[in-house]
Design a protein around this motif. Structure first.
Motif, PDB file in Angstrom:
ATOM      1  N   LEU A 166       6.345   5.883  19.030  1.00  0.00           N
ATOM      2  CA  LEU A 166       7.742   5.595  18.698  1.00  0.00           C
ATOM      3  C   LEU A 166       8.512   6.886  18.452  1.00  0.00           C
ATOM      4  O   LEU A 166       7.943   7.888  18.012  1.00  0.00           O
ATOM      5  CB  LEU A 166       7.818   4.755  17.417  1.00  0.00           C
ATOM      6  N   SER A 167       9.814   6.819  18.687  1.00  0.00           N
ATOM      7  CA  SER A 167      10.693   7.931  18.324  1.00  0.00           C
ATOM      8  C   SER A 167      11.145   7.733  16.867  1.00  0.00           C
ATOM      9  O   SER A 167      10.731   6.775  16.210  1.00  0.00           O
ATOM     10  CB  SER A 167      11.920   7.926  19.236  1.00  0.00           C
ATOM     11  N   ASN A 168      12.003   8.634  16.402  1.00  0.00           N
ATOM     12  CA  ASN A 168      12.582   8.484  15.053  1.00  0.00           C
ATOM     13  C   ASN A 168      13.951   7.810  15.106  1.00  0.00           C
ATOM     14  O   ASN A 168      14.732   7.947  14.173  1.00  0.00           O
ATOM     15  CB  ASN A 168      12.730   9.853  14.380  1.00  0.00           C
ATOM     16  N   ASP A 169      14.246   7.136  16.180  1.00  0.00           N
ATOM     17  CA  ASP A 169      15.523   6.454  16.360  1.00  0.00           C
ATOM     18  C   ASP A 169      15.757   5.479  15.188  1.00  0.00           C
ATOM     19  O   ASP A 169      14.977   4.547  14.977  1.00  0.00           O
ATOM     20  CB  ASP A 169      15.419   5.717  17.710  1.00  0.00           C
ATOM     21  N   PRO A 170      16.818   5.703  14.386  1.00  0.00           N
ATOM     22  CA  PRO A 170      17.022   4.864  13.198  1.00  0.00           C
ATOM     23  C   PRO A 170      17.273   3.394  13.521  1.00  0.00           C
ATOM     24  O   PRO A 170      16.932   2.513  12.725  1.00  0.00           O
ATOM     25  CB  PRO A 170      18.250   5.482  12.517  1.00  0.00           C
ATOM     26  N   ILE A 171      17.855   3.120  14.690  1.00  0.00           N
ATOM     27  CA  ILE A 171      18.067   1.711  15.079  1.00  0.00           C
ATOM     28  C   ILE A 171      16.708   1.066  15.376  1.00  0.00           C
ATOM     29  O   ILE A 171      16.382  -0.017  14.869  1.00  0.00           O
ATOM     30  CB  ILE A 171      18.998   1.620  16.309  1.00  0.00           C
ATOM     31  N   LEU A 172      15.885   1.752  16.164  1.00  0.00           N
ATOM     32  CA  LEU A 172      14.558   1.210  16.506  1.00  0.00           C
ATOM     33  C   LEU A 172      13.758   0.928  15.235  1.00  0.00           C
ATOM     34  O   LEU A 172      13.191  -0.160  15.073  1.00  0.00           O
ATOM     35  CB  LEU A 172      13.813   2.213  17.398  1.00  0.00           C
ATOM     36  N   LEU A 173      13.727   1.909  14.329  1.00  0.00           N
ATOM     37  CA  LEU A 173      12.872   1.773  13.153  1.00  0.00           C
ATOM     38  C   LEU A 173      13.393   0.697  12.198  1.00  0.00           C
ATOM     39  O   LEU A 173      12.617   0.057  11.497  1.00  0.00           O
ATOM     40  CB  LEU A 173      12.728   3.130  12.442  1.00  0.00           C
ATOM     41  N   PHE A 174      14.696   0.451  12.199  1.00  0.00           N
ATOM     42  CA  PHE A 174      15.281  -0.589  11.343  1.00  0.00           C
ATOM     43  C   PHE A 174      14.920  -1.983  11.850  1.00  0.00           C
ATOM     44  O   PHE A 174      14.813  -2.931  11.081  1.00  0.00           O
ATOM     45  CB  PHE A 174      16.807  -0.430  11.342  1.00  0.00           C
ATOM     46  N   ARG A 175      14.727  -2.085  13.162  1.00  0.00           N
ATOM     47  CA  ARG A 175      14.593  -3.414  13.762  1.00  0.00           C
ATOM     48  C   ARG A 175      13.352  -4.162  13.267  1.00  0.00           C
ATOM     49  O   ARG A 175      13.397  -5.385  13.123  1.00  0.00           O
ATOM     50  CB  ARG A 175      14.611  -3.309  15.298  1.00  0.00           C
ATOM     51  N   ALA A 176      12.241  -3.455  12.993  1.00  0.00           N
ATOM     52  CA  ALA A 176      11.027  -4.160  12.561  1.00  0.00           C
ATOM     53  C   ALA A 176      11.305  -4.976  11.299  1.00  0.00           C
ATOM     54  O   ALA A 176      10.973  -6.172  11.214  1.00  0.00           O
ATOM     55  CB  ALA A 176       9.905  -3.164  12.333  1.00  0.00           C
ATOM     56  N   ALA A 177      11.952  -4.351  10.313  1.00  0.00           N
ATOM     57  CA  ALA A 177      12.236  -5.052   9.052  1.00  0.00           C
ATOM     58  C   ALA A 177      13.290  -6.142   9.261  1.00  0.00           C
ATOM     59  O   ALA A 177      13.216  -7.230   8.678  1.00  0.00           O
ATOM     60  CB  ALA A 177      12.700  -4.050   8.001  1.00  0.00           C
ATOM     61  N   ALA A 178      14.283  -5.855  10.112  1.00  0.00           N
ATOM     62  CA  ALA A 178      15.339  -6.856  10.362  1.00  0.00           C
ATOM     63  C   ALA A 178      14.743  -8.097  11.030  1.00  0.00           C
ATOM     64  O   ALA A 178      15.121  -9.233  10.715  1.00  0.00           O
ATOM     65  CB  ALA A 178      16.430  -6.248  11.251  1.00  0.00           C
ATOM     66  N   TYR A 179      13.776  -7.887  11.932  1.00  0.00           N
ATOM     67  CA  TYR A 179      13.203  -9.033  12.643  1.00  0.00           C
ATOM     68  C   TYR A 179      12.278  -9.828  11.708  1.00  0.00           C
ATOM     69  O   TYR A 179      12.180 -11.045  11.816  1.00  0.00           O
ATOM     70  CB  TYR A 179      12.473  -8.570  13.921  1.00  0.00           C
ATOM     71  N   SER A 180      11.624  -9.128  10.749  1.00  0.00           N
ATOM     72  CA  SER A 180      10.809  -9.848   9.753  1.00  0.00           C
ATOM     73  C   SER A 180      11.699 -10.686   8.855  1.00  0.00           C
ATOM     74  O   SER A 180      11.366 -11.831   8.521  1.00  0.00           O
ATOM     75  CB  SER A 180      10.039  -8.871   8.861  1.00  0.00           C
ATOM     76  N   ALA A 181      12.846 -10.112   8.447  1.00  0.00           N
ATOM     77  CA  ALA A 181      13.771 -10.876   7.593  1.00  0.00           C
ATOM     78  C   ALA A 181      14.236 -12.127   8.336  1.00  0.00           C
ATOM     79  O   ALA A 181      14.303 -13.224   7.770  1.00  0.00           O
ATOM     80  CB  ALA A 181      14.967 -10.003   7.198  1.00  0.00           C
ATOM     81  N   SER A 182      14.521 -11.974   9.617  1.00  0.00           N
ATOM     82  CA  SER A 182      14.944 -13.121  10.424  1.00  0.00           C
ATOM     83  C   SER A 182      13.818 -14.149  10.543  1.00  0.00           C
ATOM     84  O   SER A 182      14.053 -15.358  10.439  1.00  0.00           O
ATOM     85  CB  SER A 182      15.369 -12.624  11.816  1.00  0.00           C
ATOM     86  N   ALA A 183      12.583 -13.658  10.716  1.00  0.00           N
ATOM     87  CA  ALA A 183      11.440 -14.579  10.871  1.00  0.00           C
ATOM     88  C   ALA A 183      11.203 -15.381   9.601  1.00  0.00           C
ATOM     89  O   ALA A 183      10.682 -16.501   9.655  1.00  0.00           O
ATOM     90  CB  ALA A 183      10.187 -13.785  11.234  1.00  0.00           C
ATOM     91  N   SER A 184      11.607 -14.836   8.444  1.00  0.00           N
ATOM     92  CA  SER A 184      11.374 -15.553   7.180  1.00  0.00           C
ATOM     93  C   SER A 184      12.123 -16.890   7.159  1.00  0.00           C
ATOM     94  O   SER A 184      11.727 -17.819   6.466  1.00  0.00           O
ATOM     95  CB  SER A 184      11.774 -14.683   5.984  1.00  0.00           C
ATOM     96  N   HIS A 185      13.181 -17.029   7.946  1.00  0.00           N
ATOM     97  CA  HIS A 185      13.910 -18.314   7.990  1.00  0.00           C
ATOM     98  C   HIS A 185      13.139 -19.366   8.784  1.00  0.00           C
ATOM     99  O   HIS A 185      13.473 -20.541   8.734  1.00  0.00           O
ATOM    100  CB  HIS A 185      15.293 -18.123   8.641  1.00  0.00           C
ATOM    101  N   ARG A 186      12.131 -18.935   9.535  1.00  0.00           N
ATOM    102  CA  ARG A 186      11.339 -19.898  10.318  1.00  0.00           C
ATOM    103  C   ARG A 186      10.007 -20.174   9.629  1.00  0.00           C
ATOM    104  O   ARG A 186       9.202 -20.959  10.122  1.00  0.00           O
ATOM    105  CB  ARG A 186      11.072 -19.354  11.740  1.00  0.00           C
ATOM    106  N   ALA A 187       9.730 -19.502   8.493  1.00  0.00           N
ATOM    107  CA  ALA A 187       8.420 -19.648   7.827  1.00  0.00           C
ATOM    108  C   ALA A 187       8.338 -20.984   7.090  1.00  0.00           C
ATOM    109  O   ALA A 187       9.344 -21.495   6.634  1.00  0.00           O
ATOM    110  CB  ALA A 187       8.205 -18.501   6.866  1.00  0.00           C
TER     111      ALA A 187
END
Ligand code: HEM
Length: 294
Positions: free
Chosen positions: A273-294
Motif C-alpha cells: 500500500l501507499s501512504n495515500d490518506p484516502i486509501l488508508l481511511f477507507r478501511a475504517a470507513a468500510y468497517s463502520a459501514s459494515a457495522s450497519h449490516r451486522a
C-alpha cells in the motif's frame, strides 16, 4: 480530517439512510468469473493473481448513491468491485466510473458528498466548489468522461481504481502502478427501461455469454506521486496486465447474514500500500459501514 464513525454518520444522514445496507454504493448486484494475467504481469509482479493461471473472482456492481432504491437513471458514479480469491488469500480492487479523484483529505470527500447529495439545495454544491476551487479541474474531467452519465449497461463502463499500489517483482524491485478496467467488446445494450435496469440487463447479458474487461496498468515514473490520489502521472510503461471475465450472476452472499466487505487495503504478498490518506481511511470507513449490516 475526520474519523470513520463521524464520516459514516454524516454520509448516512446525507442520504437519509437508516436500513442495514452499505453507507455508499448501497444498491448493487453480485457476479462471478475469473481473472487471467498476461505474461508481462508475472515479469513485474510476484503476487499470486499475476502469475497467469485463471483466478476466481467475486464481483459486485453498484450505483454510488447511499440510497438503496436509487433509480438507475439517476446521474451517479457506478462501481465495480473485484475480489481476487487466490491461493495466498484475497485481494480487492474497487473501481468507479470517475477517472480523477478530486480530493486528498477524507473530510473533504465527506463534505463534497454531502453537497452533491443535497439535490434540493443546489447552493450547497456551489458553496463547496467556491471554497474548494482545486476540485473543479478533476470534476470537469470526470464530467467529460461521462462519469455520472447513466450507462446502458454495467458492462459498457470503464472503471478506475484510483489509488497506486506497489508491485514487487521476482528480482525484489518495486514499482508503483495504477489500474484502469477497460471493457472489451461489450455488445450494445438495449434502451434502458425501469428503475432496476442495470441489474436486469446484466443478468440477461451474462446468460448469453461473459462480459470482459482488460486490466490496464500504468507504471509510475520517478517523478510521479503514488501517495496522492489526485496526482496525475507520466507513466514509463502502460500495458494490459490481464483480462477479467465476468461469467455469471452470483447469489447475494450476504443473504444468509454474512457480511462481505470489498476493502481496497486488502492485499496479498507481492502487493504493497501507499501512504495515500484516502486509501488508508477507507478501511475504517468500510468497517463502520459494515457495522450497519451486522
Ligand atoms: C474517503 C474516501 C471514501 C470514503 C469515505 C468511501 C466510503 C465508502 C463506503 C462507506 C462504502 C460502503 C462499504 C461497505 O459497506 O462495504 C463504499 C463503497 C464503495 N466505494 Fe468508497 N469511499 C471512498 C473513496 C472511494 C474511492 C476513491 C473509490 C474509487 C475507486 C471508491 C469506490 C467504492 C466502491 C466501488 C464501493 C462499493 C463496494 C462494494 O461493492 O461493496 N470509494 N465507499
Amino acid at each position: 480530517m475526520t474519523d470513520a464513525t463521524t464520516a459514516d454518520a454524516r454520509l448516512r444522514r446525507a442520504f437519509h439512510a437508516s436500513g442495514p445496507h452499505r453507507t455508499l454504493h448501497a444498491k448493487g448486484t453480485y457476479a462471478s468469473g475469473t481473472f487471467t494475467a498476461a505474461p508481462r504481469s508475472a515479469e513485474l509482479g510476484i503476487a499470486a493473481h499475476l502469475q497467469g493461471s485463471p483466478v476466481p473472482v467475486l464481483v459486485r456492481f453498484s450505483n454510488g448513491s447511499g440510497n438503496p432504491k436509487s433509480p438507475d437513471k439517476a446521474p451517479d458514479v457506478r462501481g465495480m468491485s473485484v475480489s481476487f480469491r487466490t491461493e495466498t488469500g484475497a485481494t480487492d480492487l474497487l473501481g468507479q466510473t470517475a477517472p480523477r479523484f478530486p480530493v486528498k483529505d477524507p473530510g473533504k470527500f465527506v463534505e463534497m458528498t454531502e453537497a452533491v447529495a443535497a439535490h434540493s439545495k443546489p447552493w450547497k454544491l456551489a458553496a463547496f466548489l467556491a471554497r474548494n476551487p482545486s476540485v473543479l479541474g478533476p470534476l470537469a474531467a470526470n464530467a467529460k468522461a461521462g462519469a455520472i452519465k447513466p450507462p446502458k449497461s454495467f458492462a459498457e463502463a470503464t472503471y478506475y481504481p484510483v489509488h497506486a499500489y506497489a508491485w514487487i517483482a521476482p528480482d525484489g524491485s518495486r514499482r508503483w502502478v495504477r489500474y484502469i478496467w477497460r471493457p472489451v467488446d461489450a455488445a450494445a445494450a438495449a434502451t434502458p427501461t425501469g428503475a432496476n435496469w442495470l441489474v436486469e440487463e446484466l443478468a440477461t447479458r451474462l446468460s448469453a455469454g461473459p462480459a470482459r474487461w482488460d486490466l490496464e496498468v500504468s507504471v509510475a515514473s520517478e517523478s510521479d506521486d503514488p501517495h496522492d490520489p489526485t496526482s496525475q502521472w507520466k507513466p514509463v510503461e502502460t500495458f494490459i496486465a490481464g483480462t477479467l471475465s465476468v461469467d455469471a450472476t452470483a447469489p447475494d452472499p450476504e443473504a444468509d447474514g454474512s457480511i462481505i466487505v470489498f476493502d481496497p487495503t486488502r492485499i496479498i504478498p507481492g502487493i504493497e500500500l501507499s501512504n495515500d490518506p484516502i486509501l488508508l481511511f477507507r478501511a475504517a470507513a468500510y468497517s463502520a459501514s459494515a457495522s450497519h449490516r451486522a
